[in-house]
Enzyme design. Sequence first.
Site, PDB file in Angstrom:
ATOM      1  N   ARG A  18      30.128  -8.933  68.901  1.00 16.12           N
ATOM      2  CA  ARG A  18      29.417  -9.229  70.148  1.00 16.12           C
ATOM      3  C   ARG A  18      30.363  -9.634  71.274  1.00 16.12           C
ATOM      4  O   ARG A  18      29.975  -9.612  72.450  1.00 16.12           O
ATOM      5  CB  ARG A  18      28.387 -10.333  69.917  1.00 16.12           C
ATOM      6  CG  ARG A  18      27.178  -9.884  69.107  1.00 16.12           C
ATOM      7  CD  ARG A  18      26.310 -11.052  68.708  1.00 16.12           C
ATOM      8  NE  ARG A  18      25.897 -11.839  69.860  1.00 16.12           N
ATOM      9  CZ  ARG A  18      25.359 -13.051  69.779  1.00 16.12           C
ATOM     10  NH1 ARG A  18      25.192 -13.635  68.590  1.00 16.12           N
ATOM     11  NH2 ARG A  18      25.009 -13.708  70.872  1.00 16.12           N
ATOM     12  N   THR A  84      28.094 -16.987  54.338  1.00 13.64           N
ATOM     13  CA  THR A  84      28.932 -18.180  54.464  1.00 13.64           C
ATOM     14  C   THR A  84      29.228 -18.828  53.119  1.00 13.64           C
ATOM     15  O   THR A  84      30.316 -19.360  52.904  1.00 13.64           O
ATOM     16  CB  THR A  84      28.252 -19.198  55.382  1.00 13.64           C
ATOM     17  OG1 THR A  84      26.902 -19.408  54.929  1.00 13.64           O
ATOM     18  CG2 THR A  84      28.230 -18.710  56.823  1.00 13.64           C
ATOM     19  N   GLU A 156      16.813 -21.506  56.604  1.00 18.34           N
ATOM     20  CA  GLU A 156      17.216 -20.583  57.657  1.00 18.34           C
ATOM     21  C   GLU A 156      15.999 -20.180  58.484  1.00 18.34           C
ATOM     22  O   GLU A 156      14.864 -20.137  57.997  1.00 18.34           O
ATOM     23  CB  GLU A 156      17.875 -19.339  57.049  1.00 18.34           C
ATOM     24  CG  GLU A 156      19.171 -19.619  56.306  1.00 18.34           C
ATOM     25  CD  GLU A 156      20.262 -20.124  57.225  1.00 18.34           C
ATOM     26  OE1 GLU A 156      20.262 -19.768  58.421  1.00 18.34           O
ATOM     27  OE2 GLU A 156      21.119 -20.895  56.756  1.00 18.34           O
ATOM     28  N   TYR A 350      62.035 -18.310  96.037  1.00 14.66           N
ATOM     29  CA  TYR A 350      62.009 -18.136  94.591  1.00 14.66           C
ATOM     30  C   TYR A 350      63.244 -18.797  94.010  1.00 14.66           C
ATOM     31  O   TYR A 350      64.378 -18.405  94.312  1.00 14.66           O
ATOM     32  CB  TYR A 350      61.986 -16.663  94.185  1.00 14.66           C
ATOM     33  CG  TYR A 350      62.188 -16.513  92.691  1.00 14.66           C
ATOM     34  CD1 TYR A 350      61.214 -16.942  91.798  1.00 14.66           C
ATOM     35  CD2 TYR A 350      63.381 -16.019  92.174  1.00 14.66           C
ATOM     36  CE1 TYR A 350      61.403 -16.865  90.432  1.00 14.66           C
ATOM     37  CE2 TYR A 350      63.583 -15.931  90.802  1.00 14.66           C
ATOM     38  CZ  TYR A 350      62.586 -16.356  89.937  1.00 14.66           C
ATOM     39  OH  TYR A 350      62.790 -16.283  88.585  1.00 14.66           O
ATOM     40  N   ASN A 370      68.608 -14.261  89.881  1.00 12.94           N
ATOM     41  CA  ASN A 370      69.003 -14.724  88.552  1.00 12.94           C
ATOM     42  C   ASN A 370      69.087 -13.627  87.500  1.00 12.94           C
ATOM     43  O   ASN A 370      69.609 -13.860  86.410  1.00 12.94           O
ATOM     44  CB  ASN A 370      68.023 -15.800  88.074  1.00 12.94           C
ATOM     45  CG  ASN A 370      66.582 -15.309  88.036  1.00 12.94           C
ATOM     46  OD1 ASN A 370      66.187 -14.454  88.830  1.00 12.94           O
ATOM     47  ND2 ASN A 370      65.795 -15.846  87.134  1.00 12.94           N
ATOM     48  N   TYR A 371      68.602 -12.425  87.803  1.00 13.78           N
ATOM     49  CA  TYR A 371      68.478 -11.393  86.770  1.00 13.78           C
ATOM     50  C   TYR A 371      69.253 -10.150  87.192  1.00 13.78           C
ATOM     51  O   TYR A 371      69.051  -9.616  88.286  1.00 13.78           O
ATOM     52  CB  TYR A 371      66.996 -11.068  86.576  1.00 13.78           C
ATOM     53  CG  TYR A 371      66.692 -10.086  85.486  1.00 13.78           C
ATOM     54  CD1 TYR A 371      67.199 -10.244  84.201  1.00 13.78           C
ATOM     55  CD2 TYR A 371      65.850  -8.994  85.727  1.00 13.78           C
ATOM     56  CE1 TYR A 371      66.900  -9.336  83.189  1.00 13.78           C
ATOM     57  CE2 TYR A 371      65.541  -8.089  84.725  1.00 13.78           C
ATOM     58  CZ  TYR A 371      66.068  -8.258  83.460  1.00 13.78           C
ATOM     59  OH  TYR A 371      65.763  -7.356  82.469  1.00 13.78           O
TER      60      TYR A 371
END
Length: 449
Positions: A18, A84, A156, A350, A370-371
């Site tokens: 569901r 169950t 139930e 940044y 930085n990269y």
Amino acid sequence: MTSQARAAIILAAGQGTRMKSPLPKVLHPVGGRAMLDHAIDAAEALGCERVIVVVGNHSPEVRAHVVKRLGEGAIAVQDPPMGTGHAVLCAKDAMAGFEGQVVITYGDVPLLKASDIAPVFGGGEGVTVVGFEARDPSGYGRLLIDADGGLEAIVEHKEASPDQLKVTACNSGVMAAPSGLLFELLAEVKNDNAKGEYYLTDVVALARGRGAPSSVVFADEDAVMGVNAQGELAVAEALFQKVQRETFLANGVTMPAPETVHFSWDTEIGGGATVEPFVVFGKGARIAGGARIRSFSHIEGATVAAGAEVGPYARLRPGAELAEDVKIGNFVEVKNVKMAKGAKANHLAYLGDGTVGAKANIGAGTIFCNYDGFFKHHTTVGEGAFVGSNSSLVAPVTIGEGAMVGSGSVITSDVGPGDLALGRAGQQSKPGWAARFMDAMRAKKAKSK
């Protein structure tokens, strides 16, 4: 310490169709944490020395999640699913050698806390069930309670008579019993019911038949709500956020519009902090008292000290550490950067993978480059340094204490303490060039019409 050993069996073998999602139901998050982890947290908080999670072969992701957190020994498999009662019985081998009280909980009940469950361990040698008074009992199993307050049986919904359907005391599904008794009773459960399944709830009547006392303790209906569809997940999230907001307000956090603020399960905020409207806290945010988080900011995996101010429209990512009186302004992103006392980056920057010294100023439009496409590199900005607007600091690079970087510079080499660095082309002016160019373009456009 508990007087008797405790263990938990968490049922997480449902297919969750569901939910209509490729993500297994119990791994959907509430407060940024998988529902199954909330259930495990509660079991551990109860002091359970053994936690077993019943999974299905249809969801290898769930199995992997449990193994990563608890180890392979925490796994029991239900295949195929037959109710169950059958699910709990599948955990029998994993529970071998355990003597004590066993509590059965569910991986799709994320709001249930240890404090809600703990009373079931006071039921003695029989079966104790967690019940709730339902606002609308439709679909729930009914608790049949005798005149002395004992639990006679759980019926139930599909098996209930018209009179039993009038009962509003309902079964949450959570129950506890001594280990030996539990598995003896489960071996007697039959599947002669409307679903042809082995109901865990049948153990109550079986226990009564043996003379073992059965009882019920009650919890709030919201605490025991299960999640089976996306709409219910949204309700659970809303309830979780409501509790978080109330807790922080009670602890002295100022929030002018708390209904607009969203928290993670592990958010920490000290009393005296201020959180303005429309702030989102992801996992691992720690905010000290006296800090101010302004509107439309997003904070995850970051630490903010007293006197610091963040936002509006700021983003703090994991590894951001802001010391006292740091200022992070609008449209600034900080990731894995330690900023010392009084440092500031007020606009459009940044900052990634670096350190910024005390009282350093990072100008608008500054980028820590930085990269390099393969690896991340570190940028160091020394105490009292001044980085001019629209500068790019290409890591690895160090800007010394008290140094200055001229606006618009691209810095690729270290700058010494007290130095001025200029990394931009010299300005040239060509008199009349712009006017001639525009006249030519206007004429060309006119001819094209």
